[in-house]
Design an enzyme around this catalytic site. Structure first.
Site, PDB file in Angstrom:
ATOM      1  N   ASP A  36      38.494  19.367  -4.591  1.00  0.00           N
ATOM      2  CA  ASP A  36      38.562  19.925  -5.669  1.00  0.00           C
ATOM      3  C   ASP A  36      37.407  20.243  -6.185  1.00  0.00           C
ATOM      4  O   ASP A  36      36.333  19.938  -5.792  1.00  0.00           O
ATOM      5  CB  ASP A  36      39.093  18.684  -6.714  1.00  0.00           C
ATOM      6  CG  ASP A  36      39.528  19.294  -8.033  1.00  0.00           C
ATOM      7  OD1 ASP A  36      39.727  20.490  -8.058  1.00  0.00           O
ATOM      8  OD2 ASP A  36      39.583  18.474  -9.129  1.00  0.00           O
ATOM      9  N   HIS A  53      36.943  29.223  -3.624  1.00  0.00           N
ATOM     10  CA  HIS A  53      37.863  28.769  -2.669  1.00  0.00           C
ATOM     11  C   HIS A  53      37.340  29.156  -1.232  1.00  0.00           C
ATOM     12  O   HIS A  53      37.419  28.484  -0.169  1.00  0.00           O
ATOM     13  CB  HIS A  53      39.235  29.567  -2.904  1.00  0.00           C
ATOM     14  CG  HIS A  53      40.131  29.126  -3.976  1.00  0.00           C
ATOM     15  ND1 HIS A  53      40.246  27.705  -4.448  1.00  0.00           N
ATOM     16  CD2 HIS A  53      40.675  29.610  -5.025  1.00  0.00           C
ATOM     17  CE1 HIS A  53      40.710  27.562  -5.515  1.00  0.00           C
ATOM     18  NE2 HIS A  53      41.032  28.664  -5.918  1.00  0.00           N
ATOM     19  N   LEU A 147      40.331  14.536  17.250  1.00  0.00           N
ATOM     20  CA  LEU A 147      40.681  14.333  15.624  1.00  0.00           C
ATOM     21  C   LEU A 147      42.083  15.273  15.377  1.00  0.00           C
ATOM     22  O   LEU A 147      42.540  16.150  15.727  1.00  0.00           O
ATOM     23  CB  LEU A 147      39.616  15.069  15.042  1.00  0.00           C
ATOM     24  CG  LEU A 147      39.697  15.101  13.210  1.00  0.00           C
ATOM     25  CD1 LEU A 147      39.592  13.707  12.731  1.00  0.00           C
ATOM     26  CD2 LEU A 147      38.818  15.965  12.682  1.00  0.00           C
TER      27      LEU A 147
HETATM   28  C1  IPE Z   1      44.137  18.516  -6.646  1.00  0.00           C
HETATM   29  O1  IPE Z   1      43.607  19.351  -7.285  1.00  0.00           O
HETATM   30  C2  IPE Z   1      45.270  19.385  -5.775  1.00  0.00           C
HETATM   31  C3  IPE Z   1      44.259  20.090  -4.500  1.00  0.00           C
HETATM   32  C4  IPE Z   1      43.117  19.724  -4.216  1.00  0.00           C
HETATM   33  C5  IPE Z   1      44.935  20.683  -3.688  1.00  0.00           C
HETATM   34  P1  IPE Z   1      43.924  20.097  -8.934  1.00  0.00           P
HETATM   35  O2  IPE Z   1      42.792  20.868  -9.342  1.00  0.00           O
HETATM   36  O3  IPE Z   1      45.148  20.772  -8.502  1.00  0.00           O
HETATM   37  O4  IPE Z   1      44.281  18.791  -9.634  1.00  0.00           O
HETATM   38  P2  IPE Z   1      44.171  18.587 -11.288  1.00  0.00           P
HETATM   39  O5  IPE Z   1      45.244  19.774 -12.037  1.00  0.00           O
HETATM   40  O6  IPE Z   1      42.945  18.646 -11.783  1.00  0.00           O
HETATM   41  O7  IPE Z   1      44.831  17.298 -11.541  1.00  0.00           O
HETATM   42  C1  IPE Z   2      40.491  22.768  -5.576  1.00  0.00           C
HETATM   43  O1  IPE Z   2      39.709  23.486  -6.475  1.00  0.00           O
HETATM   44  C2  IPE Z   2      41.339  24.004  -4.529  1.00  0.00           C
HETATM   45  C3  IPE Z   2      42.890  23.948  -5.059  1.00  0.00           C
HETATM   46  C4  IPE Z   2      43.433  23.036  -5.980  1.00  0.00           C
HETATM   47  C5  IPE Z   2      43.627  24.666  -4.398  1.00  0.00           C
HETATM   48  P1  IPE Z   2      40.250  24.096  -7.957  1.00  0.00           P
HETATM   49  O2  IPE Z   2      40.627  25.522  -7.707  1.00  0.00           O
HETATM   50  O3  IPE Z   2      41.188  23.007  -8.409  1.00  0.00           O
HETATM   51  O4  IPE Z   2      38.821  23.939  -8.713  1.00  0.00           O
HETATM   52  P2  IPE Z   2      38.546  23.531 -10.340  1.00  0.00           P
HETATM   53  O5  IPE Z   2      39.206  22.219 -10.191  1.00  0.00           O
HETATM   54  O6  IPE Z   2      39.266  24.484 -10.940  1.00  0.00           O
HETATM   55  O7  IPE Z   2      37.442  23.442 -10.251  1.00  0.00           O
HETATM   56 MG    MG Z   3      40.943  21.286  -9.663  1.00  0.00          MG
END
Ligand code: IPE
Ligand code: IPE
Ligand code: MG
Length: 259
Positions: A36, A53, A147
């Protein structure tokens, strides 16, 4: 091996020093990571979210490399949740494109490291070109014995639990004596071939599971860092493992504290 409390201070020790303190006989067998913070990483740099990303791929390589170096047998990465479809169409499209690019570019490297790829989630609902590239990557890495890298894609734990109930009911319709116990239920989860995670890591500070491995993580140790996913390094994973090795897992019993 006893671990010094100094080790909790981040980046005081080099990668090699952290590595040297890890007890290889007590490694977590399965590490699952909620990757995240890509969006926040990009925002801090005044870049579009997709740049975060893209930068996150470097961190994926770091996590894989750290597990491969140590000999951790299972690594699961939460890459796209069933709830992530709520994001703007353009971001979802770019994420799918990035995934296809990763699968194509990385197969040679996965094979070099003898990594076997797996997927969990409602894969049949992903765009067809993504499904095709996944199939190719699974097929090309199928014989690897190193792995076991699992990508959670269009994954949601509640969806998984419902899918397990459905398949269990179907099987029970043909075999009324099928027991309704935890082991039989486990056999119907997407993760039937994986042990439960010992360690769940989440980056960027959020203290939640976001619908990830709710059944499987029942007794996992949680490790949450403020580091944003694109900044995650092998040092972070080594630190997580060192902290994990200091925990006492009691599974509801009394553990070492029994009197
Ligand atoms: C969790 O992250 C999902 C992934 C890492 C794929 P999100 O950014 O979607 O989660 P929330 O919305 O903060 O709970
Ligand atoms: C995690 O990073 C990647 C996915 C959920 C695909 P985020 O896109 O959720 O990044 P934040 O949480 O907005 O910083
Ligand atoms: Mg996120």
């Amino acid at each position: 091996m006893p671990v010094s409390p100094r080790l909790t201070v981040k980046s005081q020790l080099s990668e090699e020093q952290l590595l040297a303190h890890i007890d290889l006989a007590a490694l977590p067998q399965h590490i699952a990571i909620i990757m995240d913070g890509n969006g926040r990483w990009a925002r801090r740099r005044h870049l579009p979210r997709i740049a975060g990303h893209r930068a996150g791929i470097r961190a994926v390589r770091q996590a894989i490399e750290a597990c491969a170096r140590l000999g951790v047998p299972y690594l699961t990465l939460y890459a796209f949740s069933v709830e992530n479809w709520k994001r703007p169409h353009a971001e979802v499209e770019l994420l799918m494109g990035l995934l296809r690019e990763y699968l194509k570019k990385e197969i040679a490297e996965l094979n070099r490291q003898r990594i076997r790829l797996g997927v969990i989630g409602r894969i049949g609902e992903l765009p067809l070109p993504v499904q095709r590239d996944l199939q190719t990557a699974l097929e090309k890495t199928r014989r690897n014995t190193g792995l076991r890298l699992t990508l959670a894609l269009n994954y949601g734990s509640r969806a998984e639990l419902l899918d397990a109930v459905r398949s269990l009911l179907e099987e029970r319709a043909g075999n009324g004596s099928l027991p309704l116990d935890e082991e039989t239920f486990r056999q119907h989860l997407y993760t039937r071939d994986l042990p439960d995670p010992d360690l769940v890591v989440r980056t960027s500070g959020e203290m939640r599971l976001s619908n990830f491995l709710l059944w499987q993580a029942a007794y996992a140790e949680l490790w949450i860092t403020n580091t944003l996913w694109p900044d995650f390094t092998q040092c972070d994973l080594f630190q997580a493992i060192l902290d994990y090795q200091k925990r006492e897992r009691r599974y509801g019993g009394l553990g070492m504290a029994r009197s």
